[in-house]
Design a protein around this motif. Structure first.
Motif, PDB file in Angstrom:
ATOM      1  N   PRO A   1       0.805  -1.228   0.000  1.00  0.00           N
ATOM      2  CA  PRO A   1       0.000   0.000   0.000  1.00  0.00           C
ATOM      3  C   PRO A   1       0.839   1.280   0.000  1.00  0.00           C
ATOM      4  O   PRO A   1       0.423   2.288  -0.569  1.00  0.00           O
ATOM      5  CB  PRO A   1      -0.830  -0.113   1.283  1.00  0.00           C
ATOM      6  CG  PRO A   1      -0.921  -1.576   1.535  1.00  0.00           C
ATOM      7  CD  PRO A   1       0.396  -2.150   1.066  1.00  0.00           C
ATOM      8  N   ALA A   2       2.018   1.240   0.597  1.00  0.00           N
ATOM      9  CA  ALA A   2       2.871   2.427   0.624  1.00  0.00           C
ATOM     10  C   ALA A   2       3.382   2.786  -0.776  1.00  0.00           C
ATOM     11  O   ALA A   2       3.750   3.935  -1.031  1.00  0.00           O
ATOM     12  CB  ALA A   2       4.056   2.202   1.563  1.00  0.00           C
ATOM     13  N   ALA A   3       3.397   1.823  -1.673  1.00  0.00           N
ATOM     14  CA  ALA A   3       3.882   2.048  -3.028  1.00  0.00           C
ATOM     15  C   ALA A   3       2.772   2.506  -3.979  1.00  0.00           C
ATOM     16  O   ALA A   3       3.041   2.853  -5.122  1.00  0.00           O
ATOM     17  CB  ALA A   3       4.518   0.772  -3.577  1.00  0.00           C
ATOM     18  N   ARG A   4       1.523   2.503  -3.492  1.00  0.00           N
ATOM     19  CA  ARG A   4       0.379   2.799  -4.352  1.00  0.00           C
ATOM     20  C   ARG A   4       0.426   4.233  -4.858  1.00  0.00           C
ATOM     21  O   ARG A   4       0.632   5.168  -4.099  1.00  0.00           O
ATOM     22  CB  ARG A   4      -0.907   2.564  -3.552  1.00  0.00           C
ATOM     23  CG  ARG A   4      -2.204   2.629  -4.280  1.00  0.00           C
ATOM     24  CD  ARG A   4      -2.684   1.312  -4.941  1.00  0.00           C
ATOM     25  NE  ARG A   4      -1.784   0.740  -5.888  1.00  0.00           N
ATOM     26  CZ  ARG A   4      -1.028  -0.378  -5.669  1.00  0.00           C
ATOM     27  NH1 ARG A   4      -1.081  -1.026  -4.555  1.00  0.00           N
ATOM     28  NH2 ARG A   4      -0.245  -0.840  -6.597  1.00  0.00           N
ATOM     29  N   ARG A   5       0.227   4.404  -6.155  1.00  0.00           N
ATOM     30  CA  ARG A   5       0.133   5.718  -6.794  1.00  0.00           C
ATOM     31  C   ARG A   5      -1.245   5.810  -7.453  1.00  0.00           C
ATOM     32  O   ARG A   5      -1.771   4.809  -7.923  1.00  0.00           O
ATOM     33  CB  ARG A   5       1.215   5.887  -7.861  1.00  0.00           C
ATOM     34  CG  ARG A   5       2.624   5.899  -7.349  1.00  0.00           C
ATOM     35  CD  ARG A   5       3.641   6.184  -8.464  1.00  0.00           C
ATOM     36  NE  ARG A   5       3.189   5.892  -9.825  1.00  0.00           N
ATOM     37  CZ  ARG A   5       3.410   4.734 -10.470  1.00  0.00           C
ATOM     38  NH1 ARG A   5       4.073   3.752  -9.885  1.00  0.00           N
ATOM     39  NH2 ARG A   5       2.974   4.566 -11.702  1.00  0.00           N
ATOM     40  N   PRO A   6      -1.807   7.004  -7.537  1.00  0.00           N
ATOM     41  CA  PRO A   6      -3.138   7.117  -8.145  1.00  0.00           C
ATOM     42  C   PRO A   6      -3.151   6.819  -9.643  1.00  0.00           C
ATOM     43  O   PRO A   6      -4.204   6.554 -10.208  1.00  0.00           O
ATOM     44  CB  PRO A   6      -3.544   8.565  -7.877  1.00  0.00           C
ATOM     45  CG  PRO A   6      -2.313   9.275  -7.503  1.00  0.00           C
ATOM     46  CD  PRO A   6      -1.325   8.268  -6.990  1.00  0.00           C
ATOM     47  N   ASP A   7      -1.971   6.832 -10.275  1.00  0.00           N
ATOM     48  CA  ASP A   7      -1.938   6.580 -11.713  1.00  0.00           C
ATOM     49  C   ASP A   7      -1.301   5.240 -12.075  1.00  0.00           C
ATOM     50  O   ASP A   7      -1.024   4.981 -13.238  1.00  0.00           O
ATOM     51  CB  ASP A   7      -1.207   7.710 -12.432  1.00  0.00           C
ATOM     52  CG  ASP A   7       0.252   7.827 -12.018  1.00  0.00           C
ATOM     53  OD1 ASP A   7       0.640   7.263 -10.972  1.00  0.00           O
ATOM     54  OD2 ASP A   7       1.015   8.494 -12.745  1.00  0.00           O
ATOM     55  N   ASP A   8      -1.090   4.368 -11.069  1.00  0.00           N
ATOM     56  CA  ASP A   8      -0.554   3.048 -11.426  1.00  0.00           C
ATOM     57  C   ASP A   8      -1.679   2.200 -12.020  1.00  0.00           C
ATOM     58  O   ASP A   8      -2.858   2.517 -11.901  1.00  0.00           O
ATOM     59  CB  ASP A   8       0.160   2.366 -10.263  1.00  0.00           C
ATOM     60  CG  ASP A   8      -0.745   1.937  -9.118  1.00  0.00           C
ATOM     61  OD1 ASP A   8      -1.909   1.571  -9.360  1.00  0.00           O
ATOM     62  OD2 ASP A   8      -0.272   1.953  -7.973  1.00  0.00           O
ATOM     63  N   ALA A   9      -1.302   1.139 -12.705  1.00  0.00           N
ATOM     64  CA  ALA A   9      -2.266   0.336 -13.461  1.00  0.00           C
ATOM     65  C   ALA A   9      -3.384  -0.219 -12.584  1.00  0.00           C
ATOM     66  O   ALA A   9      -4.563  -0.191 -12.971  1.00  0.00           O
ATOM     67  CB  ALA A   9      -1.540  -0.797 -14.180  1.00  0.00           C
ATOM     68  N   LEU A  10      -3.054  -0.716 -11.402  1.00  0.00           N
ATOM     69  CA  LEU A  10      -4.084  -1.282 -10.528  1.00  0.00           C
ATOM     70  C   LEU A  10      -5.046  -0.207 -10.047  1.00  0.00           C
ATOM     71  O   LEU A  10      -6.267  -0.397 -10.067  1.00  0.00           O
ATOM     72  CB  LEU A  10      -3.441  -2.009  -9.344  1.00  0.00           C
ATOM     73  CG  LEU A  10      -4.411  -2.661  -8.367  1.00  0.00           C
ATOM     74  CD1 LEU A  10      -5.287  -3.704  -9.071  1.00  0.00           C
ATOM     75  CD2 LEU A  10      -3.648  -3.286  -7.212  1.00  0.00           C
ATOM     76  N   SER A  11      -4.519   0.926  -9.637  1.00  0.00           N
ATOM     77  CA  SER A  11      -5.381   2.029  -9.179  1.00  0.00           C
ATOM     78  C   SER A  11      -6.343   2.462 -10.275  1.00  0.00           C
ATOM     79  O   SER A  11      -7.532   2.704 -10.021  1.00  0.00           O
ATOM     80  CB  SER A  11      -4.530   3.224  -8.736  1.00  0.00           C
ATOM     81  OG  SER A  11      -3.735   2.884  -7.622  1.00  0.00           O
ATOM     82  N   LEU A  12      -5.846   2.558 -11.496  1.00  0.00           N
ATOM     83  CA  LEU A  12      -6.697   2.971 -12.616  1.00  0.00           C
ATOM     84  C   LEU A  12      -7.774   1.935 -12.922  1.00  0.00           C
ATOM     85  O   LEU A  12      -8.918   2.297 -13.240  1.00  0.00           O
ATOM     86  CB  LEU A  12      -5.848   3.254 -13.856  1.00  0.00           C
ATOM     87  CG  LEU A  12      -4.889   4.446 -13.727  1.00  0.00           C
ATOM     88  CD1 LEU A  12      -4.010   4.550 -14.950  1.00  0.00           C
ATOM     89  CD2 LEU A  12      -5.649   5.738 -13.470  1.00  0.00           C
ATOM     90  N   GLU A  13      -7.437   0.657 -12.815  1.00  0.00           N
ATOM     91  CA  GLU A  13      -8.454  -0.383 -13.030  1.00  0.00           C
ATOM     92  C   GLU A  13      -9.525  -0.329 -11.943  1.00  0.00           C
ATOM     93  O   GLU A  13     -10.721  -0.493 -12.221  1.00  0.00           O
ATOM     94  CB  GLU A  13      -7.825  -1.771 -13.104  1.00  0.00           C
ATOM     95  CG  GLU A  13      -6.955  -2.007 -14.325  1.00  0.00           C
ATOM     96  CD  GLU A  13      -7.647  -1.767 -15.653  1.00  0.00           C
ATOM     97  OE1 GLU A  13      -8.888  -1.878 -15.726  1.00  0.00           O
ATOM     98  OE2 GLU A  13      -6.943  -1.458 -16.625  1.00  0.00           O
ATOM     99  N   LEU A  14      -9.112  -0.111 -10.704  1.00  0.00           N
ATOM    100  CA  LEU A  14     -10.092  -0.008  -9.621  1.00  0.00           C
ATOM    101  C   LEU A  14     -10.983   1.222  -9.817  1.00  0.00           C
ATOM    102  O   LEU A  14     -12.184   1.177  -9.526  1.00  0.00           O
ATOM    103  CB  LEU A  14      -9.390   0.027  -8.264  1.00  0.00           C
ATOM    104  CG  LEU A  14      -8.691  -1.284  -7.876  1.00  0.00           C
ATOM    105  CD1 LEU A  14      -7.918  -1.108  -6.571  1.00  0.00           C
ATOM    106  CD2 LEU A  14      -9.671  -2.430  -7.771  1.00  0.00           C
ATOM    107  N   ALA A  15     -10.415   2.304 -10.341  1.00  0.00           N
ATOM    108  CA  ALA A  15     -11.220   3.485 -10.651  1.00  0.00           C
ATOM    109  C   ALA A  15     -12.240   3.150 -11.738  1.00  0.00           C
ATOM    110  O   ALA A  15     -13.404   3.571 -11.656  1.00  0.00           O
ATOM    111  CB  ALA A  15     -10.325   4.642 -11.084  1.00  0.00           C
TER     112      ALA A  15
END
Length: 130
Positions: free
Chosen positions: A77-91
């Motif tokens: 979770p500390a590495a999470r960025r709002p524009d990483d692939a996983l974050s964008l898929e969840l969006a």
């Protein structure tokens, strides 16, 4: 009332506007080109269009799963960025869920409160914890 329930209720108050916005966004980018014609042309057109939207939501979940399976995304979770692939898929999943709810006339906020209240009282679907 628990703190968790207070937060859920606060979120639920925001969802109607979020649903309308997601639906307007989908129309603005022409996400469902031709859907209105399909809906009018067939006796079960609305069901077909709803099922198509649901399938596209399922596709987004599959894409998020693939990001995890490929192991190309750091799951810390500390590495999470709002524009990483996983974050964008969840969006994408959230946008499609909100839009589908608006299309079907589901008050997602009220449903969230009802579901959360059931769960906090001990209800679990099929008694399964995981």
């Amino acid at each position: 009332m628990s703190e968790a329930m207070r937060h859920i209720e606060a979120l639920a108050r925001l969802l109607p506007d979020a649903q309308r916005s997601a639906h307007a966004y989908a129309r603005q980018i022409d996400l469902f080109s031709g859907a209105d014609e399909v809906e009018r042309a067939h006796p079960s057109g609305r069901a077909y269009v709803a099922a198509t939207r649901m399938a596209l939501l399922q596709s987004e979940v599959g894409e998020a799963l693939q990001e995890i399976r490929d192991r190309a995304v750091d799951l810390d979770p500390a590495a999470r960025r709002p524009d990483d692939a996983l974050s964008l898929e969840l969006a994408d999943i959230l946008i499609r869920t909100l839009e589908l709810s608006e299309y079907l006339g589901v008050d997602l906020g009220a449903a969230l409160v009802a579901k959360t209240a059931d769960t906090l009282r001990g209800y679990r679907h099929g008694g399964v914890r995981f």
